[in-house]
Scaffold this active site. Structure first.
Site, mmCIF file in Angstrom:
data_model
loop_
_atom_site.group_PDB
_atom_site.id
_atom_site.type_symbol
_atom_site.label_atom_id
_atom_site.label_comp_id
_atom_site.label_asym_id
_atom_site.label_seq_id
_atom_site.Cartn_x
_atom_site.Cartn_y
_atom_site.Cartn_z
ATOM 1 N N LYS A 37 0.991 -1.219 0.056
ATOM 2 C CA LYS A 37 -0.152 0.010 0.057
ATOM 3 C C LYS A 37 0.881 1.247 -0.128
ATOM 4 O O LYS A 37 2.001 1.224 0.217
ATOM 5 C CB LYS A 37 -0.854 -0.034 1.150
ATOM 6 N N TYR A 248 18.034 29.130 10.322
ATOM 7 C CA TYR A 248 16.946 29.856 10.582
ATOM 8 C C TYR A 248 17.019 29.945 12.298
ATOM 9 O O TYR A 248 17.056 28.985 12.952
ATOM 10 C CB TYR A 248 15.561 29.270 10.043
#
Length: 361
Positions: A37, A248
């Site tokens: 899946k 950041y």
């Protein structure tokens, strides 16, 4: 032309070997289905199924009707079960392509049997998700409908062998199955559940994570071969001073002169934002910390402690490998390795180590 795109390498031969490991664990009396899946956990559905067939796998579980049609296009004789349930407008597709919906509700069973569509029946035994509860199964028995080709459920706590809920679910499953025809094949466990013992195996086990080298049960040593390797290019090397910050919000503060490497992989490629200052990559056999926040396209690594001559621009940096499995990255990211595979597989270039080829009916 050299590319800066990260690469997820997939060893198809290792997937075959892992399937064989499970076969040997459960023995010849128990069938082994491959759970492919979500694009084979991000590794490429259409590339994975043929090697599995060549390894002796004839039964596959997919997430959706679309995935089932893709499998049938390549494997004309395989048994294919669809976990999303029954889609009422697709009865002709199930019948003509010989696809088996997994029915999760009483209404789905009624719809399937009204059209004489073979189906698998999912039972809710304590997972709290999909499947018929006891009272719904009792109603189904009174309706005297066509019997399922397979009856199944799913363990919630199989990763923890000592968890008492495993036995509670097994006992509920056994009791509910006793209400059906005794010849109906049963399936309860997935990868980790295989190691709970033979009384959990019933007639079929459904293997997903184990195929792809994941060690859900935390076994030492891992009985499964590593399947994936995630690598990215080292783009630049630069020196920063003590007291300088990286990334950041300046999430990393250098406490010494630091040799910094910039690598072409970021959260766009599935490298989890959370691994900043918590995880390690590998370069030329050296473990190097991932420092500063992971950005969209790049991350930074600390090269200070490794020999400078081994760190060269253009070199490949490993983020998942045989010695740094997806489980390590998952722990750093506070997630599960299945998510790591799906995200990186969907976002990086995939390269395959080919398995020996056979004939695919």
């Amino acid at each position: 032309m050299q590319s800066h795109e990260p690469v997820l390498s997939v060893d198809l031969t290792a997937i075959q070997a892992n399937f064989s490991v499970v076969q040997s664990l459960v023995g010849p009396a128990v069938g082994v289905s491959a759970v492919v899946k979500s694009d084979a956990y991000g590794l490429g559905l259409e590339r994975v199924i043929a090697p599995l067939w060549d390894a002796g796998c004839t039964s596959f579980f997919v997430a959706s009707l679309k995935e089932a049609i893709s499998v049938r296009r390549h494997l004309t004789q395989a048994d294919i079960a669809i976990l999303e349930g029954l889609l009422k407008g697709s009865m002709k597709v199930y019948r003509e392509r010989r696809l088996t919906p997994v029915c999760n509700t009483l209404a789905e069973v009624v719809a399937a049997t009204s059209e004489a569509i073979p189906y698998a029946l999912n039972l809710e035994t304590g997972f709290g998700r999909l499947g018929l509860r006891f009272e719904e199964l009792r109603s189904l028995i009174h309706l005297r409908r066509q019997a399922p080709d397979l009856v199944m459920s799913h363990l919630a706590c199989a990763d923890d062998a000592a968890n008492a809920h495993n036995r509670v679910q097994k006992n509920r499953f056994t009791g509910m199955c006793a209400m059906l025809a005794p010849s109906t094949p049963r399936s309860l466990v997935a990868s980790a559940g295989v190691f709970l013992g033979a009384d959990y195996h019933f007639e079929r086990v459904r293997i997903g994570s184990a195929l792809y080298g994941l060690n859900n049960a935390g076994l030492t040593p891992n009985p499964f071969k590593p399947v994936v390797r995630l690598t990215a290019r080292l783009l630049d090397i630069r020196q920063i001073h003590r007291g300088e910050r990286v990334g950041y919000m300046g999430a990393f503060l250098a406490d010494r002169p630091t040799r910094l490497g910039i690598v072409a992989i970021g959260y766009r490629h599935g490298l989890a934002w959370q691994v900043a200052n918590r995880a390690f990559a590998q370069l030329a056999g050296w473990s190097v910390p991932i420092i500063g926040r992971v950005s969209m396209e790049y991350c930074a690594i600390d090269l200070t402690d490794m020999p400078a001559k081994l760190a060269r621009v253009g070199a490949w940096v490993d983020f998942i490998s045989a010695t740094a499995p997806a489980e390590d990255m998952a722990r750093s990211a506070a997630t599960v390795p299945q998510e790591i595979l799906i995200r990186t597989g969907a976002s990086c270039a995939r390269r395959y180590r080919q398995a020996p080829t056979g004939r695919h009916p």
